[in-house]
Design a protein around this motif. Structure first.
Motif, mmCIF file in Angstrom:
data_model
loop_
_atom_site.group_PDB
_atom_site.id
_atom_site.type_symbol
_atom_site.label_atom_id
_atom_site.label_comp_id
_atom_site.label_asym_id
_atom_site.label_seq_id
_atom_site.Cartn_x
_atom_site.Cartn_y
_atom_site.Cartn_z
ATOM 1 N N TYR A 109 1.091 -1.394 0.128
ATOM 2 C CA TYR A 109 0.209 0.026 -0.693
ATOM 3 C C TYR A 109 1.266 0.991 -0.049
ATOM 4 C CZ TYR A 109 0.641 0.509 4.870
ATOM 5 O OH TYR A 109 0.975 0.229 5.920
ATOM 6 N N PHE A 147 -1.169 4.389 -1.083
ATOM 7 C CA PHE A 147 -1.652 4.944 0.000
ATOM 8 C C PHE A 147 -0.520 5.829 0.494
ATOM 9 C CE2 PHE A 147 -5.378 5.506 3.031
ATOM 10 C CZ PHE A 147 -6.074 5.148 2.218
ATOM 11 N N ARG A 148 0.069 5.238 1.603
ATOM 12 C CA ARG A 148 0.741 6.089 2.621
ATOM 13 C C ARG A 148 1.158 6.862 2.398
ATOM 14 N NH1 ARG A 148 4.011 4.892 6.795
ATOM 15 N NH2 ARG A 148 3.467 3.022 7.140
ATOM 16 N N ILE A 180 -4.943 5.155 9.564
ATOM 17 C CA ILE A 180 -5.506 3.986 8.606
ATOM 18 C C ILE A 180 -6.547 3.132 9.077
ATOM 19 C CG2 ILE A 180 -5.043 2.000 6.764
ATOM 20 C CD1 ILE A 180 -2.344 2.967 6.308
ATOM 21 N N ARG A 202 -10.669 3.097 9.007
ATOM 22 C CA ARG A 202 -11.030 1.722 8.619
ATOM 23 C C ARG A 202 -12.636 0.836 9.620
ATOM 24 N NH1 ARG A 202 -10.669 -4.326 8.522
ATOM 25 N NH2 ARG A 202 -9.835 -4.237 10.923
ATOM 26 N N PHE A 204 -9.234 -3.871 3.783
ATOM 27 C CA PHE A 204 -7.787 -3.280 2.950
ATOM 28 C C PHE A 204 -8.214 -3.250 2.438
ATOM 29 C CE2 PHE A 204 -7.054 -3.586 7.267
ATOM 30 C CZ PHE A 204 -6.732 -2.086 7.920
ATOM 31 N N VAL A 233 -7.017 0.482 0.018
ATOM 32 C CA VAL A 233 -5.612 0.938 0.156
ATOM 33 C C VAL A 233 -4.546 0.013 -0.911
ATOM 34 C CG1 VAL A 233 -5.594 0.946 2.451
ATOM 35 C CG2 VAL A 233 -4.684 -0.702 1.419
ATOM 36 N N GLN A 271 -9.969 8.146 -2.457
ATOM 37 C CA GLN A 271 -8.682 7.709 -2.627
ATOM 38 C C GLN A 271 -8.263 7.864 -3.810
ATOM 39 O OE1 GLN A 271 -10.688 5.489 -1.137
ATOM 40 N NE2 GLN A 271 -10.464 3.476 -2.607
ATOM 41 N N GLN A 286 -10.433 11.140 6.955
ATOM 42 C CA GLN A 286 -8.887 10.245 6.421
ATOM 43 C C GLN A 286 -6.680 11.504 5.688
ATOM 44 O OE1 GLN A 286 -7.571 6.333 5.790
ATOM 45 N NE2 GLN A 286 -6.281 7.974 6.988
#
Length: 304
Positions: free
Chosen positions: A42, A45-46, A64, A68, A83, A86, A123, A154
């Motif tokens: 991920y 996403f990070r 995260i 979630r 997940f 992500v 996202q 988020q």
């Protein structure tokens, strides 16, 4: 236009239909659909949380999990518990359609607009902004308004993100839908749409209604060089048809083309489907059967 009655909405996926998904046996459902570690790579996403949202690296994973768990408390989708959201695979470099979309959206004097369908915490929208796309030409929708709020939490961008995010139900009855915020906001404005982990949530009949409404979202003045395009990925099947567990419809390329041919006849439009298998269904969770396959698809308008 195909119709949906006020009393039958079997394709709607959300809090109203959780009992149909087996969630009444909550412990069993949790064991299948909820994990305590992120099972995927991920990094993209990070990167968003660190560089776009300015969250310190040592706080990213906790943030995260926090969002979630709040989302799981609202609606127990498998993609939340596991997940899936992500991954951001569309931005990995091998998804040509996402790269084409970014090029269209970033082109000088571009008037194209992008729509994310079933966007969860959006996202994908945030990644597009991170990639240099003007957020004023980004739109998104999800059934649950709570997910939009969780997205702001988020990504910490409530004051800076200028995308238009609308909660609404694409399966409202015709009369109600015609005056809905979805129709009023999106109709005739969109050039490129993206929907992942979306179509496999609905029955064939509901997909017909949804696709017809998506067609109305597209601009009428698009050209053969830059046509209306819908793309994404979802669960398909080597043996397309109605799933036993959820009662939704999984496609191969032929059935997805048939779906769009049917909608094209209703709307006096033409559409070309391309689809490729990108992987087997994960062993957990997989309530879609042994023939399920993850597929990537593109639906492009064919000039008359």
């Amino acid at each position: 236009m195909a119709s949906i009655t006020n009393t039958v909405n079997e394709g709607k996926w959300g809090k109203e239909t959780e009992k149909q998904l087996g969630v009444e046996d909550l412990e069993s459902w949790r064991n299948e659909m909820y994990v305590n570690t992120i099972p995927w790579e991920y990094d993209r996403f990070r990167e968003l949380l660190e560089r776009y949202s300015k969250i310190p690296p040592n706080e990213v994973e906790a943030e995260i999990f926090k969002i979630r768990n709040e989302a799981w408390g609202l609606v127990k989708y498998p993609c939340i518990g596991h997940f899936t959201y992500v991954k951001l695979p569309e931005f990995g470099g091998d998804d040509i359609e996402m790269q084409k979309a970014i090029e269209r959206l970033r082109a000088p004097d571009s008037q194209d607009a992008f729509l994310e369908l079933g966007g969860f915490i959006f996202q994908t929208i945030r990644r597009l902004v991170f990639e240099g796309v003007d957020s004023t030409r980004l739109y998104g929708t999800d059934l649950h308004a709570e997910f939009i709020e969780l997205g702001y939490k988020q990504f910490r961008d409530r004051e800076t993100l200028k995308a238009t995010l609308v909660a609404g139900d694409l399966l409202l009855p015709n009369e109600e839908y015609a005056g809905s915020e979805l129709a009023c906001t999106f109709d005739g404005k969109i050039s490129v749409a993206h929907a992942s982990n979306f179509f496999h949530l609905f029955s064939w009949e509901s997909q017909l209604v949804i696709c017809e409404r998506i067609i109305h979202f597209f601009r009428r003045d698009l050209s053969a060089k830059h046509p209306a395009v819908l793309f994404g990925s979802h669960m398909g099947s080597c043996k397309p048809g109605k799933t036993e567990f959820f009662g939704t419809f999984l496609h191969d390329e032929m059935t997805f083309q048939l779906l769009w041919d049917t909608v094209g006849e209703r709307t006096a439009t033409r559409w070309k489907v391309e689809m490729q298998i990108v992987g087997a269904a994960t062993s957990k969770p997989n309530a879609y059967g042994k023939d399920a396959r993850m597929v990537r698809y593109v639906v492009s308008q064919v000039a008359s």
